[in-house]
Motif scaffolding. Sequence first.
Motif, mmCIF file in Angstrom:
data_model
loop_
_atom_site.group_PDB
_atom_site.id
_atom_site.type_symbol
_atom_site.label_atom_id
_atom_site.label_comp_id
_atom_site.label_asym_id
_atom_site.label_seq_id
_atom_site.Cartn_x
_atom_site.Cartn_y
_atom_site.Cartn_z
ATOM 1 N N TRP A 132 2.758 -5.555 1.054
ATOM 2 C CA TRP A 132 1.544 -5.102 0.379
ATOM 3 C C TRP A 132 1.854 -3.927 -0.546
ATOM 4 O O TRP A 132 1.229 -3.768 -1.599
ATOM 5 N N LEU A 133 2.839 -3.090 -0.142
ATOM 6 C CA LEU A 133 3.190 -1.939 -0.983
ATOM 7 C C LEU A 133 3.918 -2.408 -2.246
ATOM 8 O O LEU A 133 3.767 -1.807 -3.313
ATOM 9 N N LEU A 134 4.709 -3.480 -2.104
ATOM 10 C CA LEU A 134 5.325 -4.042 -3.299
ATOM 11 C C LEU A 134 4.239 -4.545 -4.260
ATOM 12 O O LEU A 134 4.330 -4.375 -5.481
ATOM 13 N N ALA A 135 3.171 -5.135 -3.669
ATOM 14 C CA ALA A 135 2.064 -5.605 -4.505
ATOM 15 C C ALA A 135 1.467 -4.442 -5.305
ATOM 16 O O ALA A 135 1.083 -4.617 -6.472
ATOM 17 N N CYS A 136 1.394 -3.256 -4.722
ATOM 18 C CA CYS A 136 0.919 -2.079 -5.474
ATOM 19 C C CYS A 136 1.803 -1.855 -6.697
ATOM 20 O O CYS A 136 1.308 -1.590 -7.795
ATOM 21 N N GLY A 137 3.138 -1.942 -6.473
ATOM 22 C CA GLY A 137 4.059 -1.747 -7.586
ATOM 23 C C GLY A 137 3.841 -2.782 -8.679
ATOM 24 O O GLY A 137 3.853 -2.463 -9.878
ATOM 25 N N VAL A 138 3.598 -4.031 -8.265
ATOM 26 C CA VAL A 138 3.354 -5.093 -9.245
ATOM 27 C C VAL A 138 2.091 -4.791 -10.051
ATOM 28 O O VAL A 138 2.049 -4.992 -11.277
ATOM 29 N N VAL A 167 -9.330 -1.790 -16.880
ATOM 30 C CA VAL A 167 -8.023 -2.103 -16.290
ATOM 31 C C VAL A 167 -7.609 -1.036 -15.283
ATOM 32 O O VAL A 167 -7.191 -1.340 -14.153
ATOM 33 N N ILE A 168 -7.735 0.237 -15.687
ATOM 34 C CA ILE A 168 -7.351 1.333 -14.785
ATOM 35 C C ILE A 168 -8.202 1.305 -13.514
ATOM 36 O O ILE A 168 -7.706 1.510 -12.398
ATOM 37 N N SER A 169 -9.510 1.037 -13.681
ATOM 38 C CA SER A 169 -10.397 0.999 -12.526
ATOM 39 C C SER A 169 -9.954 -0.085 -11.556
ATOM 40 O O SER A 169 -9.844 0.148 -10.340
ATOM 41 N N ALA A 170 -9.680 -1.258 -12.109
ATOM 42 C CA ALA A 170 -9.244 -2.355 -11.246
ATOM 43 C C ALA A 170 -7.917 -2.017 -10.583
ATOM 44 O O ALA A 170 -7.728 -2.265 -9.381
ATOM 45 N N ALA A 171 -6.995 -1.411 -11.334
ATOM 46 C CA ALA A 171 -5.687 -1.068 -10.771
ATOM 47 C C ALA A 171 -5.837 -0.070 -9.632
ATOM 48 O O ALA A 171 -5.205 -0.209 -8.578
ATOM 49 N N LEU A 172 -6.704 0.917 -9.818
ATOM 50 C CA LEU A 172 -6.906 1.917 -8.760
ATOM 51 C C LEU A 172 -7.484 1.266 -7.508
ATOM 52 O O LEU A 172 -7.002 1.489 -6.389
ATOM 53 N N LEU A 173 -8.528 0.458 -7.703
ATOM 54 C CA LEU A 173 -9.191 -0.149 -6.553
ATOM 55 C C LEU A 173 -8.235 -1.071 -5.802
ATOM 56 O O LEU A 173 -8.144 -1.020 -4.567
ATOM 57 N N LEU A 174 -7.496 -1.909 -6.549
ATOM 58 C CA LEU A 174 -6.618 -2.878 -5.896
ATOM 59 C C LEU A 174 -5.457 -2.185 -5.193
ATOM 60 O O LEU A 174 -5.133 -2.504 -4.052
ATOM 61 N N TYR A 224 -5.274 0.810 -4.125
ATOM 62 C CA TYR A 224 -5.791 1.542 -2.965
ATOM 63 C C TYR A 224 -5.961 0.585 -1.791
ATOM 64 O O TYR A 224 -5.497 0.828 -0.672
ATOM 65 N N TYR A 225 -6.593 -0.559 -2.098
ATOM 66 C CA TYR A 225 -6.860 -1.540 -1.052
ATOM 67 C C TYR A 225 -5.556 -2.073 -0.456
ATOM 68 O O TYR A 225 -5.401 -2.167 0.767
ATOM 69 N N PHE A 226 -4.567 -2.394 -1.334
ATOM 70 C CA PHE A 226 -3.287 -2.903 -0.851
ATOM 71 C C PHE A 226 -2.568 -1.837 -0.020
ATOM 72 O O PHE A 226 -1.879 -2.164 0.948
ATOM 73 N N GLY A 227 -2.703 -0.578 -0.443
ATOM 74 C CA GLY A 227 -2.094 0.501 0.337
ATOM 75 C C GLY A 227 -2.656 0.533 1.746
ATOM 76 O O GLY A 227 -1.919 0.657 2.732
ATOM 77 N N VAL A 228 -3.988 0.397 1.849
ATOM 78 C CA VAL A 228 -4.625 0.413 3.163
ATOM 79 C C VAL A 228 -4.142 -0.780 3.991
ATOM 80 O O VAL A 228 -3.820 -0.653 5.179
ATOM 81 N N ARG A 229 -4.039 -1.953 3.356
ATOM 82 C CA ARG A 229 -3.565 -3.131 4.060
ATOM 83 C C ARG A 229 -2.113 -2.974 4.499
ATOM 84 O O ARG A 229 -1.738 -3.306 5.631
ATOM 85 N N GLY A 230 -1.287 -2.466 3.554
ATOM 86 C CA GLY A 230 0.147 -2.369 3.822
ATOM 87 C C GLY A 230 0.479 -1.426 4.960
ATOM 88 O O GLY A 230 1.482 -1.577 5.644
ATOM 89 N N LEU A 231 -0.378 -0.408 5.167
ATOM 90 C CA LEU A 231 -0.097 0.584 6.202
ATOM 91 C C LEU A 231 -1.104 0.475 7.337
ATOM 92 O O LEU A 231 -1.349 1.444 8.057
ATOM 93 N N ALA A 232 -1.694 -0.713 7.490
ATOM 94 C CA ALA A 232 -2.814 -0.871 8.423
ATOM 95 C C ALA A 232 -2.471 -0.429 9.833
ATOM 96 O O ALA A 232 -3.322 0.104 10.553
ATOM 97 N N ASP A 233 -1.203 -0.612 10.256
ATOM 98 C CA ASP A 233 -0.867 -0.355 11.658
ATOM 99 C C ASP A 233 -0.434 1.083 11.925
ATOM 100 O O ASP A 233 -0.106 1.420 13.057
ATOM 101 N N SER A 234 -0.403 1.944 10.873
ATOM 102 C CA SER A 234 0.053 3.309 11.127
ATOM 103 C C SER A 234 -1.139 4.208 11.434
ATOM 104 O O SER A 234 -2.288 3.851 11.207
ATOM 105 N N SER A 235 -0.828 5.394 11.931
ATOM 106 C CA SER A 235 -1.890 6.214 12.512
ATOM 107 C C SER A 235 -2.546 7.163 11.503
ATOM 108 O O SER A 235 -3.481 7.860 11.856
ATOM 109 N N ILE A 236 -2.044 7.232 10.274
ATOM 110 C CA ILE A 236 -2.627 8.156 9.302
ATOM 111 C C ILE A 236 -3.989 7.649 8.829
ATOM 112 O O ILE A 236 -4.347 6.508 9.086
ATOM 113 N N THR A 237 -4.745 8.517 8.119
ATOM 114 C CA THR A 237 -6.091 8.124 7.699
ATOM 115 C C THR A 237 -6.019 7.044 6.632
ATOM 116 O O THR A 237 -5.032 6.932 5.901
ATOM 117 N N ASP A 238 -7.114 6.274 6.525
ATOM 118 C CA ASP A 238 -7.202 5.245 5.494
ATOM 119 C C ASP A 238 -7.024 5.849 4.114
ATOM 120 O O ASP A 238 -6.427 5.244 3.227
#
Lengths: 606, 606
Positions: free
Chosen positions: A199-205, A261-268, A270-284
């Motif tokens: 999911w973090l790679l998807a952020c890079g893409v 474009v920037i708005s969509a990039a930020l939202l996506l 952000y969302y992928f970041g939350v998904r990619g780190l879903a199992d860690s203990s830090i805040t969303d």
Amino acid sequence: MKIALRGGAVTGMVVISLSLLGVGILFFLFGGLQDPQHVPYQLVGFGFGASLVALFAQLGGGIYTKAADVGADLVGKVEAGIPEDDPRNPAVIADLVGDNVGDCAGRGADIFESTAAENVGAMILGTALYPVFGIKGILFPLIVHAINLVASFIGVLVVHSREDQDPMDALNRGYYVTTLLALAGFAGAVYYMLQGRWWLLACGVIGMLTSFLFVRITEYYTETRYRPVQSIANASLTGPATNIISGLAVGMETPAMPVIVISAALLLSYYFGVRGLADSSITDYAKGIYGTAIATMGMLSSAAYILAMDTFGPITDNAGGIIEMSNQPDSVREKTDKLDAAGNTTKALTKGYAIGSAALAAFLLFSAYLETVHGIVAQRFADAHQILPGDWSFTNINLASVPVFVGALLGAMLIFLFSSFAIKAVGRTAQYIIEDVRAQFRENPGIMAGTSKPDYGRCVRIVTGAALKQMVLPGALAVLTPLVVGLVFKNLSGSFHIHIPGEYSPVLNGHSIDLAGAEAVAALLMVGTIVGILMAMLMNNSGGAWDNAKKYIETGAHGGKRSEAHKAAVVGDTVGDPFKDTAGPSLHVLIKLLATVTLVLAPLFL
Amino acid sequence: MKIALRGGAVTGMVVISLSLLGVGILFFLFGGLQDPQHVPYQLVGFGFGASLVALFAQLGGGIYTKAADVGADLVGKVEAGIPEDDPRNPAVIADLVGDNVGDCAGRGADIFESTAAENVGAMILGTALYPVFGIKGILFPLIVHAINLVASFIGVLVVHSREDQDPMDALNRGYYVTTLLALAGFAGAVYYMLQGRWWLLACGVIGMLTSFLFVRITEYYTETRYRPVQSIANASLTGPATNIISGLAVGMETPAMPVIVISAALLLSYYFGVRGLADSSITDYAKGIYGTAIATMGMLSSAAYILAMDTFGPITDNAGGIIEMSNQPDSVREKTDKLDAAGNTTKALTKGYAIGSAALAAFLLFSAYLETVHGIVAQRFADAHQILPGDWSFTNINLASVPVFVGALLGAMLIFLFSSFAIKAVGRTAQYIIEDVRAQFRENPGIMAGTSKPDYGRCVRIVTGAALKQMVLPGALAVLTPLVVGLVFKNLSGSFHIHIPGEYSPVLNGHSIDLAGAEAVAALLMVGTIVGILMAMLMNNSGGAWDNAKKYIETGAHGGKRSEAHKAAVVGDTVGDPFKDTAGPSLHVLIKLLATVTLVLAPLFL
């Protein structure tokens, strides 16, 4: 062609490598391996230094180049009646020097700063992920950028162009190769350093896609074959006033698509970041913001190649000039003309790229600012041997509270005032040149007669001194406004703050910490960034569109050169010059300077 | 002079009275006396209706007046070579009609809307003070405005001017009388209705001071004798490009001082509000916001008089025209010329006043929006027979959260795009006129020969239809953007929201209410308002400054009429026309429309 691009590539590689080395070496010198959670905060000074130098390089360079340009033209063409670039004009050398000062040095400093700021910002956010990835999360941005350098290097090497080909095709091929290699490198880095969280790679893409879309949108607004430039050229038929009006209308329209474009990039991301780190203990929130940081890295992954393309422009431009002066055969001229046109396009594209990366980097630095304020408060509690409540975080920049609203209002105002100062500085500096050239003509009548050489050096000295002097006011505005706002609002929380039930300021030694100053500055930074991005797009793109509308008419459309339409288009081009070469690019730098200055000054606002 | 002002006064009085009567009657019809805490929310529709009509009046009128002006000039002066206002030009009547449509009707609708919006907004906030003042707090704004109407009426009556006096002195005297009477009335109302809390009167005084300072700042930027207009006139010496550049630089500088004034006014009136209501049980935030509401009432206290001054401008203008056409003696002409100059000044001043009051009214409406969202959530809990936690309030618009940041970005973008559409609409509508006039000349060669009359009506019909058509796109943009943003973000809270420890969304039927849509719209509204205010100031003031720089050169400076400098100044004036008469004033209305549209649509965002 290869030579020009490789000449540009040297700049690109050196700039990005230096930025990377600077951050990397400081990280190790400060003991980053022993204390990886605190050292990134100390690197903020490096980002601030880069910003300040970039502002001077970009703003000073922009004032220099346009003042020399406008001054030389006005006093030469209009007053003395000699052609452009005539060696009898004492300001002609200053004009040529200005091209390098403004375009190459300025943009290089801009990208240097973007990279430095992004590295530092991403490392600060990486500290929040220390529990998840350890030191690997903090070093991730540095490694990714090192890989990108190699990718760009290979990208430059593959650019070959045959005589009969459009040079833009060759340049684009190099860009795609760079992007693909960077993507592969990114995937490798995610696999080895970030536990293969795809999911973090998807952020890079997403970041890479954003950079691609920004370049294409800029192309649409500034290239001759599309509607915007055509509409300006048509409007030139009815005189300079309609040319200006339609240019401004195009400029005001330009931010719409990039903002979406920037708005969509930020939202996506952000969302992928939350998904990619879903199992860690830090805040969303920390997860999401780390996602946007990785998107910024993706966006900047082709920075070295883009910078090589950008520097390619002035090199081919100068080559064309030299070929013209040395009377080479027409066939050589045609080749450089084609390269020159490609150079103009790449220059406009890199500006679109630079503002996009500035926007993402600014959001990143804004998050870093919130982290820094949190860190300062935590440090104060540690110093007083008290315990900061673990659930407190500084993430509440509430627009409904009056100090925050006023900070936001002042941030937007700052952008307008800075633009005004930058534009006026060009006018004033041009005035000095005009006066000096007039004086030289008066003192030495042999210049106009062609019997003696003018004192080129004097003009260069005068414009250098004047550009530096005119730079002080806008520069001071950028640094002092956040400082003053932060200090003025420092003690206003008492009656001005909105009490959100459950939300609280941490209590130290019986007093709750006053956050109004830090919050007002945060709003200033954020709204200043938003308005700055839009204003910079307006100025860069309207300037580019005016320039190309003029060029389009010069190719013979609407009556060609020496027609009334051409005269009107020249007026538009002249208005666009300080827009696209002084105020617009200076705003990129201002946005990042605001972010780093608030990071550095944060302790004063608490 | 008396006649012109009283003619204007009729408009002013009627507009404000109607606005007041509308709100008052609806309040009673909806049963405001029985249920004073809920009825103000139902009046929002009235404010929304006023906004929508005002947008159509102002934007449509602005497009109409400038398109007719530009079209008639281009086709007449440039193509056919006949003088301005020549009766042979078929578009000349459309041009004259446009002056009334744009200037008088537009501004009247603008102020009508300001008053209506402010009344409704203040009444909604008054409901929060119901425990303190009862129904008196809700009715307070209506009573104050009724008193102000009387004050303005007396102010208009005292304006007498002798032949040898500057008419501006007489107008200013009337303004001071109005302000003093309004102040006395305000004090009385505070004494009888608000328990004599004098801190609240101080809020009103701040509003009056703000209105005074706004008028003076506008004067500085648009009057001939000060630096800004002089600098534009000087720049005209080196051609149209430098004229445009310096005009834009002046325009970008203009927001600085008004922003500082507004910031100070907000902070002070908030603080005085908190002090004035210190002993009551409502939250500090509600106290402070009620203070800013009273400041807005203070700012609008002289609205009827200002509107009379504004309408005075076109009346004297037309009088001058009629006198010229009817060959009156020169001495009569001189008198109306003096009045005409004063009319130009008052027109610029009212725009400064209108944007200032729009800024304060918008902050008020923003607070009303937050109150409304809170009310909707409370209603849902009541409907489900559950209890809303008493300490919950919707006051958290956090810029660090991604949906809010994106909403803010889109709000700023909306202003740029709307301005672009408004400016382009003028160009397109002008095109229709040009085509029709060309067709009329072709169909009936007798027009140019002066033997037959052109079809004036056809031009009027065409420009009316075209202005209405061109208005649709920017109008739809204004209404649809908040709607789309609200709906798109409606269900995003889950992963996008920052969890502030202690802060929470209220839980209804086991689901927490999703606030992301309502928050993103709030940010769109607030940042859109900020950017809209600055943009409107830029456009109004640069337009006014260009206009007066041209007038200054026409008085003989820099070579006078028919010099190169004058030609350059005419270009600036033409660029400034759609700025100051279409896009700028439409932005005032857009700001308030955004506020009322979000109020009306709020239930959809939850």
